[in-house]
Design a protein around this motif. Structure first.
Motif, short mmCIF file in Angstrom:
data_model
loop_
_atom_site.label_atom_id
_atom_site.label_comp_id
_atom_site.label_asym_id
_atom_site.label_seq_id
_atom_site.Cartn_x
_atom_site.Cartn_y
_atom_site.Cartn_z
N LEU A 52 28.55 21.28 -48.94
CA LEU A 52 28.07 21.74 -47.65
C LEU A 52 29.23 22.31 -46.85
O LEU A 52 30.12 21.57 -46.42
CB LEU A 52 27.42 20.59 -46.88
N THR B 266 20.98 27.40 -47.00
CA THR B 266 20.95 26.21 -47.84
C THR B 266 19.95 26.37 -48.98
O THR B 266 18.86 26.92 -48.80
CB THR B 266 20.56 24.98 -47.00
N SER C 241 25.28 24.75 -49.23
CA SER C 241 25.12 25.43 -47.95
C SER C 241 26.45 25.95 -47.44
O SER C 241 27.50 25.35 -47.69
CB SER C 241 24.53 24.46 -46.91
N ALA D 58 25.97 24.62 -42.80
CA ALA D 58 25.84 23.26 -42.31
C ALA D 58 26.54 23.12 -40.96
O ALA D 58 27.51 23.83 -40.68
CB ALA D 58 26.46 22.28 -43.31
#
Length: 295
Positions: free
Chosen positions: A147, A200, A218, A221
């Motif tokens: 992320l 994402t 992602s 984030a």
């Protein structure tokens, strides 16, 4: 080994140029970039030469390191291989299977070595952990989360056109796959792919070793939620990918070590262009599922 750098962006500045300039077994011969002024600046900072003609640089070196968008990298990597240069490449190798296959074919035809810089694979603690887990059997499942806050925080890569176009699947997806594949085996199929907030994506993979894995990727984030981790569960229990204190320049130096070893021995490295091609194929399969879900 005489090595040239193709690229002058943030990744070249923070990782490639410092690593090449500091390496005892490399002669940092020169820099080429699509912006000649940036190439001149980077070359001056590292005591080397700026080239305005990429073919002139290829003629003067034994190897090239590439820090360019994947589509540009793929074209120039094949060109460099045909010129007899060993290849230190970045992930993703390309964003189409055809481009990735062309790089592999050119490297094989020329008999040059290749190493693709999947960062985690060249950091000491994660690399040792991956090797240890790959030697164990009985893995049941894995969960990977990569992320990033590239587009929500203060990242030098926020202006990257290819990242905005291709998103987390292609930017951080290769990192997750570079950890999972050597431990769980090849991916037999991408069982599911679904979009999440922002760029994402969520993937479910079926591995040849019998295990399944889930990936959440992602670049959008929230900064407070950013981070990467991999959890494995199986007969050996539960284990987590360790973090590394080593920065990207030091890890890239280890990738250069791997390229030197592969060039000298003729034995391919585990993160060579052929491995990166397989990663590209898996990502392309996932992308096809996501595109189908969006229709």
């Amino acid at each position: 080994m005489r090595i040239g750098l193709l690229g002058t962006g943030p990744w070249a500045e923070m990782a490639h140029a410092p690593a090449l300039g500091a390496h005892d077994d490399l002669e940092f011969t020169g820099v080429w970039g699509r912006r000649p002024d940036a190439a001149e600046k980077l070359a001056r900072e590292h005591g080397t030469r700026a080239y305005t003609d990429v073919d002139a640089l290829l003629a003067d070196v034994d190897a090239v390191a590439v820090a360019l968008p994947p589509a540009v990298q793929a074209e120039l990597a094949a060109r460099a291989a045909r010129a007899g240069c060993h290849l230190l490449l970045d992930k993703p190798l390309a964003t189409t299977v055809a481009q990735a296959r062309a790089v592999v074919a050119a490297a094989e035809a020329a008999g040059v070595a290749s190493v693709v810089f999947f960062t985690t694979r060249f950091q000491p603690e994660p690399a040792a952990w991956i090797a240890e887990q790959a030697g164990r059997r009985g893995w049941f499942t894995a969960r990977a989360q990569w992320l990033g806050a590239v587009f929500t925080g203060d990242s030098p890569f926020a202006g990257s056109p290819w990242r905005r176009e291709k998103g987390a699947l292609w930017d951080v997806g290769p990192h997750a796959l570079s950890v999972l594949l050597p431990v769980l085996g090849d991916v037999r199929r991408v069982a599911a792919a679904a979009p999440g907030p922002g760029d994402t994506v969520h993937l479910v993979l079926d591995h040849a070793g019998g295990a399944s894995s889930t990936l959440t990727l992602s670049l959008t984030a929230p900064p407070a939620a950013a981070g990467a981790g991999v959890e494995l569960r199986g007969e050996s229990g539960v284990t987590l990918l360790p973090q590394s204190a080593q920065g990207p320049a030091a890890a890239l130096g280890r990738a250069a070590d791997a390229l030197l070893a592969a060039a000298r021995s003729g034995r391919p490295h585990g993160c060579d262009a052929a491995f990166a091609l397989r990663v590209t194929e898996i990502l392309a399969e996932a992308e096809g599922l996501l595109d189908g879900a969006a229709r």
